[in-house]
Design an enzyme around this catalytic site. Structure first.
Site, short mmCIF file in Angstrom:
data_model
loop_
_atom_site.label_atom_id
_atom_site.label_comp_id
_atom_site.label_asym_id
_atom_site.label_seq_id
_atom_site.Cartn_x
_atom_site.Cartn_y
_atom_site.Cartn_z
CB SER A 190 109.65 -40.99 108.86
OG SER A 190 109.60 -41.87 110.10
CG HIS A 218 106.98 -38.66 108.71
ND1 HIS A 218 107.84 -37.81 108.39
CD2 HIS A 218 107.20 -39.32 109.58
CE1 HIS A 218 108.22 -38.30 109.42
NE2 HIS A 218 107.50 -39.28 110.56
CE LYS A 249 108.40 -35.39 112.41
NZ LYS A 249 107.63 -37.04 112.96
C1 LIG Z 1 107.30 -37.15 114.44
C2 LIG Z 1 106.55 -37.86 114.66
C3 LIG Z 1 105.44 -38.00 115.44
C4 LIG Z 1 105.38 -36.83 116.73
O1 LIG Z 1 104.94 -35.42 116.19
P1 LIG Z 1 105.11 -34.19 116.59
O2 LIG Z 1 105.13 -33.49 116.34
O3 LIG Z 1 107.22 -35.11 116.30
O4 LIG Z 1 105.28 -34.67 118.49
C5 LIG Z 1 103.97 -39.10 115.39
N1 LIG Z 1 104.50 -40.11 114.12
C6 LIG Z 1 104.83 -40.27 113.85
C7 LIG Z 1 105.12 -41.28 112.88
C8 LIG Z 1 106.42 -39.00 113.73
O5 LIG Z 1 107.50 -39.39 112.90
#
Ligand SMILES: *Cc1c(COP(=O)(O)O)cnc(C)c1O
Length: 409
Positions: A190, A218, A249
């Protein structure tokens, strides 16, 4: 007596001294007007802003199908789930969502967690309990939640250079042939916006008898004909052993999950503390996520528009000589600044003077000297919003004397 207060103050001063003290923007998103929001300043005054750094990549957190499903679930089933999954907290909404997610990823089963972070931490640490002697091979840029899970598991682990399959292979070859092994990696990274070589990684896993664990946080909703992620895009859904995703997300709500063989999900369900000993997600969240997933599956045009918007923004920056990091082959638009003070300054000016919100990304999220602004254009970011952004950046690049690249016509 111990001076607790000054210990906490020292901890804060240390973070400030290193230039990595975080200030949160106080925002209220405007329903139906994504990506616009209202920011409240410390003095209580308000400002209209356009959000350029949301991970609600497609605006699904505002979508009527999601909101309607959530409201209906509140009306039908109330607020909280009322328990852990084991003790009265498994509702029809959870079961239906897990079925839908499994089908999406072409797997036998899926298992929900309260967040993607918890999903990674719980699953990776538990795999090491289920598979004693497991050796984990972890990409150097893996997310903090994966690192936390791998460390907590306490077994042997090797970190391979980011997306470097030669390095990964040399580490795999050096491990005992009959030991259980796990390759843990992400599809879209990301901060740099680059994408892993799934086929190459799978080939190595087969050659050395390893399982694959892929964080598609992502990518889910964003790639593949039905939005199941890079594994779908690359035609390898069936060859990744465990896929891990978030509901927070592109899906626009909250929560996390793994999708895998039924035996894998059942074992994690039975062994993982981070799954067992916590209240399950509220039914409204799971109902919203289900509606979102169904919508994403059926609407590839959203993904086409999303990619078009990202490409358009990259081209506009490049036309001004503003350096988009060359690593990005995805929807993420990281703009190189290379200095923490400038990065924060530009971000502050964009917000105060132009109503443009993009959070500075500084150490330790990224290495020192690679500080950047990370833009995430969505299908709802208009040409006019892009014009305003690029014009503001152009002015600030001159005013703050940030290095430029030769302009790309
Ligand atoms: C945001 C993120 C997570 C965690 O996900 P959440 O649902 O926000 O706790 C896990 N892995 C990556 C690569 C992330 O960017």
């Amino acid at each position: 007596m111990f001076d607790y207060r000054s210990a906490f103050e020292t901890a804060i001063e240390q973070v400030k001294g290193e230039g990595r003290y975080r200030v949160f923007a106080d925002l209220k998103r405007r329903r139906g007007q994504f990506p616009q929001a209202v920011r409240r300043r410390e003095d209580g005054s308000e400002q209209d802003v356009v959000v350029w750094c949301s991970n609600d990549y497609l605006g699904m957190g505002q979508h009527p199908v999601v909101l309607d499903a959530m409201k209906a679930a509140v009306d039908e089933a109330g607020a909280g789930a009322g328990g852990t999954r084991n003790i009265s907290g498994t509702t029809r909404y959870h079961v239906d969502l897990e079925r839908e997610l499994a089908e999406w990823h072409g797997k036998e089963a899926a298992l929900l967690f309260t967040s993607g972070y918890v999903g990674n931490e719980a699953t990776l640490s538990t795999l090491q309990k289920i598979l004693p002697g497991l050796i984990v091979f972890s990409d150097a840029l893996n997310h903090a939640s994966m690192i936390a899970g791998i460390r907590q598991g306490g077994g042997e682990r090797h970190v391979f250079r980011h997306n470097d399959l030669n390095h990964l292979e040399s580490l795999l070859a050096a491990a005992p042939a009959d030991a259980p092994k796990l390759i843990a990696f992400e599809s879209v990274y990301s901060m740099d916006g680059d994408i892993a070589d799934l086929k190459g990684t799978i080939a190595l896993a087969k050659k050395y008898g390893a399982m694959t664990y892929l964080d598609e946080v992502h990518a889910v909703g964003l790639y593949g004909e039905r939005g199941a992620g890079i594994a779908e895009r690359d035609g390898v859904l069936g060859q990744i052993d465990i896929i891990e995703c978030t509901l927070g997300k592109a899906i626009g709500v909250m929560g996390g999950y793994i999708a895998a063989d039924a035996a894998v999900c059942d074992a994690i369900r039975s062994w993982a503390s981070g799954f067992i000993f916590t209240t399950s997600l509220p039914p409204a969240l799971t109902a919203g996520a289900l509606a979102s997933v169904r919508h994403l599956k059926a609407n590839p045009d959203l993904r086409t528009r999303h990619q078009e918007r990202a490409a358009a923004l990259k081209a506009r920056f490049q036309a001004k000589g503003i350096r988009v990091m060359e690593t990005s082959t995805s929807h993420i638009v990281p703009v190189f600044v290379g200095d923490p003070v400038h990065c924060k300054m530009v971000s502050d000016m964009l917000l105060e003077e132009f109503g443009i919100y993009v959070q500075p990304i500084n150490y330790p999220t990224v290495p020192r000297g690679t500080e950047r602004l990370r833009f995430t254009p969505s299908p709802d970011h208009t040409d006019a919003m892009m014009d305003a952004l690029v014009e503001a950046m152009d002015q600030l690049w001159t005013r703050c004397n940030v290095a430029r690249m030769p302009a790309v016509a």
